[in-house]
Write an enzyme that holds these catalytic residues in place. Structure first.
Site: not given
Ligand SMILES: Cc1ncc(COP(=O)(O)O)c(C=O)c1O
Length: 404
Positions: A68, A120, A195, A220
Site C-alpha cells: 500500500r 466528466y 485533468d 483511458k
Molecule cells: C476526463 C476524465 N477524468 C476522469 C475520469 C475518471 O476516470 P476513471 O473512470 O478511471 O475513474 C474520466 C472517466 O471517464 C474522464 O473522462
C-alpha cells in the site's frame, strides 16, 4: 538499487534529450547493478505481486515495506508518468476517480474551488455529493470564455484554494488557456489542477504551462486497451507530493501491481496510438461535418473550432475525442443501435472506437440544468476514435446515415 519519488526528475544523463516515444518505453529507470542488469535483464518490467516485503532486521528495509506504501512495479509506472509529464513525482491510484478524490483530500472544510462546468460527470458527482458534504464549496465556470481572466477575478474569494479544469473538456471539447489561467491562479495563491486525460502527456504537458497538479484517468489512453482502471496524480511540488503520498497510504486506493504492469505496457505504444487515433479522428470529424443529419461537430482539430488556436499554442496535437449533435434524439438512438465495429459503450482512449451517449452515461448524474447550460442534449453523441482502419469506421457511419 533504491529510488525515491520525491527528489526531482528521474530523467538523467543518457535519457535527458530523448524523444517522447523513447521515454514511453525506456524512461522508467536505467536499471543496472553489479551483474549489469537489475531484474535479470527482464525487458518487460516484472510484476511484483506481493503484499509485503521482508526486513533484514530492525531498520533494515529494502526500501519496500508494504505494497500500500510502495511497490516496485507501481514505482516504475510512477517514474515513467513523472518523466512524461515533466513532473517531479507521481502517485498511481486504482482509478481516475480515486486520483481526483485523493487530490480533493488536500483541501479543508470551508475551502472554495473554481471548477470548469463541463467536466466528466463523475468529477461533478464527486464535488457535489462528497466534497460538498465535507463542506467545500464550488463555483462552476466556463474556462474557454474569452474574458476568462476577468471572470476568474470576479469569482475568486478569500477562501479560494484551487482552480480545477479539463482541456479539452468532457464532452463538449472546450479549450482553456492553461498558461493564462495558471498566471491568474498564481496571483491568488491558488493551485491549478488539470485533468489531462484527453490529450495525455504525449500531446500536452500542463505542468510546463504553469499547472501545479496533473490528473489522469489511466484507464483511458495511458492504459489504452480498455482492460483496466487506473488513475495518476503528477506534481512538481514536493510538499504537495508528500501530502498526497500520506493520503494515499492512509486511504489506500493505490494501483495493484498487475494493473500497474498493464498501464506500463499500454504506455509503450502511447505515441503510435495517439498519432493513429488522431489521424482517424480528423477524417471522421470531416466526414461528420459533411452530413445533413449532423448539426454540430466539436473537434478542436477543426480550424473552425473556437479553441483551435489556443490548443495549437499549448499542445502538440488535438487528440481523438470528438462530440457531435445530430438532428434529432431519434437519429441519436438509431446510431447507437446500429453501430457494430464502433461499440456503444462508456469510456474512451482505447484502441477500439467507442460511441457514448453522455446524457444517460458519462454525465447521467450532472443536474439537468447544468447539462443544458453546457450544451449536452439528447442529440449529443461522443466518439472516442480508435485505431481501426478509418475507412471501415466511415463506411459504417455512412451506411447508418444512409439508412436513416
Ligand atoms: C476526463 C476524465 N477524468 C476522469 C475520469 C475518471 O476516470 P476513471 O473512470 O478511471 O475513474 C474520466 C472517466 O471517464 C474522464 O473522462
Amino acid at each position: 538499487m533504491q529510488f525515491t519519488l520525491d527528489k526531482g526528475h528521474f530523467i538523467t544523463g543518457y535519457f535527458m534529450e530523448r524523444g517522447l516515444n523513447t521515454l514511453c518505453i525506456h524512461s522508467g529507470v536505467e536499471a543496472k547493478n553489479e551483474t549489469g542488469f537489475e531484474n535479470y535483464g527482464a525487458i518487460s518490467y516484472p510484476i511484483y505481486q506481493t503484499a509485503t516485503f521482508a526486513h533484514g532486521g530492525i531498520n533494515k528495509s529494502t526500501g519496500y515495506d508494504y505494497s500500500r506504501m510502495q511497490n516496485p512495479t507501481r514505482n516504475q509506472l510512477e517514474r515513467i508518468v513523472t518523466n512524461l509529464e515533466n513532473g517531479s513525482a507521481c502517485i498511481a491510484l486504482s482509478s481516475g476517480m480515486a486520483a481526483i478524490t485523493l487530490v480533493m483530500e488536500l483541501f479543508e472544510p470551508g475551502d472554495h474551488i473554481l471548477v470548469e462546468s463541463d467536466l466528466y460527470g463523475g468529477s461533478i458527482r464527486l464535488f457535489e455529493n462528497i466534497s460538498k458534504k465535507n463542506r467545500m464549496a464550488f463555483t462552476y465556470m466556463d474556462f474557454s470564455d474569452e474574458k476568462i481572466e476577468e471572470s476568474i477575478e470576479k469569482n475568486i474569494q478569500s477562501n479560494t484554494k484551487a482552480i480545477y479544469i479539463e482541456t479539452p473538456t468532457n464532452p463538449m471539447m472546450k479549450i482553456a488557456d492553461i498558461s493564462l489561467i495558471a498566471k491568474v491562479a498564481k496571483r491568488h495563491n491558488c493551485l491549478l489542477i488539470v485533468d489531462n486525460t484527453f490529450l495525455t502527456p504525449y500531446f500536452q504537458n500542463p505542468l510546463d504551462l504553469g499547472a501545479d497538479i496533473v490528473i489522469h484517468s489511466g484507464t483511458k489512453y495511458l492504459g489504452g486497451h480498455n482492460d483496466t482502471l487506473a488513475g495518476l496524480v503528477v506534481t512538481l511540488d514536493h510538499v504537495i507530493d508528500e501530502k498526497l503520498r500520506f493520503l494515499a497510504k492512509t486511504t489506500g486506493a493505490v494501483l495493484a501491481p498487475f494493473d500497474c504492469w498493464l498501464v506500463l505496457r499500454g504506455i509503450k505504444t502511447l505515441g503510435i496510438r495517439m498519432e493513429q487515433s488522431q489521424k482517424n479522428a480528423i477524417k471522421i470529424a470531416e466526414f461528420l461535418e459533411s452530413q445533413d443529419k449532423v448539426d454540430d461537430v466539436f473537434y478542436p482539430g477543426l480550424p473552425t473550432h473556437k479553441g483551435h488556436e489556443i490548443l495549437k499554442k499549448q499542445a502538440r496535437g488535438y487528440g481523438a475525442m470528438l462530440t457531435f449533435n445530430v438532428n434529432t434524439q431519434e437519429t441519436a438512438y438509431k446510431i447507437l443501435e446500429k453501430v457494430r465495429i464502433i461499440k456503444f459503450a462508456e469510456s474512451l482512449g482505447g484502441v477500439e472506437t467507442l460511441i457514448t451517449y453522455p446524457t444517460t452515461q458519462t454525465h447521467a448524474d450532472v443536474p439537468e440544468s447544468k447539462k443544458i447550460k453546457n450544451g449536452i442534449t439528447p442529440r449529443t453523441l461522443r466518439l472516442s476514435v480508435g485505431i481501426e482502419d478509418v475507412q471501415d469506421l466511415i463506411t459504417e457511419l455512412n451506411d447508418i446515415f444512409n439508412e436513416l
